[in-house]
Design a protein around this motif. Structure first.
Motif, PDB file in Angstrom:
ATOM      1  N   ASN A  61      41.988  50.329  35.511  1.00 49.60           N
ATOM      2  CA  ASN A  61      41.126  50.167  36.700  1.00 49.60           C
ATOM      3  C   ASN A  61      40.719  51.515  37.302  1.00 49.60           C
ATOM      4  OD1 ASN A  61      41.014  47.365  36.699  1.00 49.60           O
ATOM      5  ND2 ASN A  61      42.739  47.101  38.074  1.00 49.60           N
TER       6      ASN A  61
ATOM      7  N   GLN B 179      39.565  40.697  38.536  1.00 47.81           N
ATOM      8  CA  GLN B 179      39.700  40.234  39.919  1.00 47.81           C
ATOM      9  C   GLN B 179      39.950  41.401  40.878  1.00 47.81           C
ATOM     10  OE1 GLN B 179      42.762  37.217  39.715  1.00 47.81           O
ATOM     11  NE2 GLN B 179      41.394  35.712  38.753  1.00 47.81           N
ATOM     12  N   ASP B 180      39.586  42.593  40.439  1.00 50.29           N
ATOM     13  CA  ASP B 180      39.729  43.794  41.263  1.00 50.29           C
ATOM     14  C   ASP B 180      38.772  43.707  42.444  1.00 50.29           C
ATOM     15  OD1 ASP B 180      39.851  46.347  42.332  1.00 50.29           O
ATOM     16  OD2 ASP B 180      39.835  47.351  40.397  1.00 50.29           O
ATOM     17  N   SER B 181      39.310  43.709  43.659  1.00 48.52           N
ATOM     18  CA  SER B 181      38.477  43.649  44.863  1.00 48.52           C
ATOM     19  C   SER B 181      38.184  45.032  45.434  1.00 48.52           C
ATOM     20  CB  SER B 181      39.161  42.789  45.942  1.00 48.52           C
ATOM     21  OG  SER B 181      40.412  43.351  46.300  1.00 48.52           O
ATOM     22  N   VAL B 182      38.759  46.080  44.833  1.00 50.04           N
ATOM     23  CA  VAL B 182      38.534  47.451  45.284  1.00 50.04           C
ATOM     24  C   VAL B 182      37.394  48.094  44.515  1.00 50.04           C
ATOM     25  CG1 VAL B 182      39.591  49.741  45.541  1.00 50.04           C
ATOM     26  CG2 VAL B 182      40.952  47.679  45.953  1.00 50.04           C
TER      27      VAL B 182
ATOM     28  N   ASP C 252      34.417  47.407  41.335  1.00 49.35           N
ATOM     29  CA  ASP C 252      33.679  46.375  40.587  1.00 49.35           C
ATOM     30  C   ASP C 252      33.756  46.690  39.100  1.00 49.35           C
ATOM     31  OD1 ASP C 252      31.805  44.681  39.382  1.00 49.35           O
ATOM     32  OD2 ASP C 252      30.489  44.716  41.123  1.00 49.35           O
TER      33      ASP C 252
ATOM     34  N   LYS D 109      42.806  38.835  33.883  1.00 55.84           N
ATOM     35  CA  LYS D 109      42.610  38.279  35.227  1.00 55.84           C
ATOM     36  C   LYS D 109      43.618  38.884  36.193  1.00 55.84           C
ATOM     37  CE  LYS D 109      40.556  33.900  33.711  1.00 55.84           C
ATOM     38  NZ  LYS D 109      40.675  32.418  33.722  1.00 55.84           N
TER      39      LYS D 109
ATOM     40  N   ASP E 259      44.212  41.962  39.544  1.00 52.44           N
ATOM     41  CA  ASP E 259      43.531  42.643  40.637  1.00 52.44           C
ATOM     42  C   ASP E 259      43.669  44.156  40.448  1.00 52.44           C
ATOM     43  OD1 ASP E 259      46.139  43.235  41.355  1.00 52.44           O
ATOM     44  OD2 ASP E 259      46.181  41.853  43.062  1.00 52.44           O
ATOM     45  N   HIS E 260      43.357  44.916  41.505  1.00 50.55           N
ATOM     46  CA  HIS E 260      43.343  46.371  41.377  1.00 50.55           C
ATOM     47  C   HIS E 260      44.725  46.936  41.050  1.00 50.55           C
ATOM     48  CE1 HIS E 260      41.628  50.334  41.815  1.00 50.55           C
ATOM     49  NE2 HIS E 260      42.607  50.686  42.634  1.00 50.55           N
TER      50      HIS E 260
END
Length: 199
Positions: free
Chosen positions: A90, A152-155, A157, A178, A180-181
């Motif tokens: 990421n 699913q990284d919200s920090v 794209d 799947k 997140d950051h």
């Protein structure tokens, strides 16, 4: 051949659970997880010095978020000191933009509790390294790298990064999951490490 894993933490952070996982999974490897300087230029020199000290060893550089950016930058530098593999999680691939929201603020490192002032020097140094990195990517002057992207990284794209990396004719492997950051489950990275260590 001795294997060394260098773990590079993200912005305003430090070594943590991922290092513990790497240590337990690869007990015969030397694990180096430095607490990086907040200055990008000092941090880069710190990492280059560590790599230079690994002469004659097989080095695996694992970086996440801003550490992922540093890993991308390091992958553009030819090192005669060691055989090196790169694992980018990421990445903050344009950190001078994604971290500008902290400009002129004091942030507290949640791992060390140290405080750090984010000023223009910090942003300009990141921009300088990013331009250098993009120039090398454009010229296809990088080592083969593995990229691990949490969709699913919200920090950050991941589609922006995918479009970014696909602009260049550079050797890379991309793995999506799947997550997140934080990318808490690093099993895809561990699998790649095991494959590369088997050669």
């Amino acid at each position: 051949m001795k294997h060394v894993i260098i773990y590079i933490h993200g912005f305003n952070s430090g070594p943590g659970e991922k290092v513990t996982t790497l240590q337990s999974t690869f007990p015969d490897c030397e694990i180096i997880a430095p607490q990086l300087a907040y200055s990008p230029s000092v941090a880069i020199k710190q990492l280059q010095s560590i790599i230079e000290s690994c002469k004659g060893k097989v080095v695996h550089v694992v970086g996440t978020s801003l550490g992922g950016f540093y890993t991308m930058y390091l992958s553009t530098i030819k090192s005669p000191e060691a055989e090196i593999f790169y694992y980018v999680i990421n990445p903050s691939f344009t950190p001078q933009k994604s971290l500008q929201r902290y400009l002129n603020t004091t942030v507290t490192n949640y791992k060390t509790q140290e405080q750090f002032q984010v000023d223009w020097t910090f942003v300009v140094e990141l921009a300088t390294y990013q331009l250098e990195m993009v120039d090398k990517y454009s010229a296809n002057c990088i080592h083969l790298s593995n990229y691990y992207i949490g969709v699913q990284d919200s920090v950050l794209d991941y589609l922006d990064f995918q479009m970014f990396i696909e602009k260049f004719d550079v050797p890379f492997r991309m793995y999506k999951s799947k997550q997140d950051h934080r990318f808490s489950d690093i099993s895809p990275v561990i699998n790649s490490l095991k494959i590369n260590m088997a050669f």
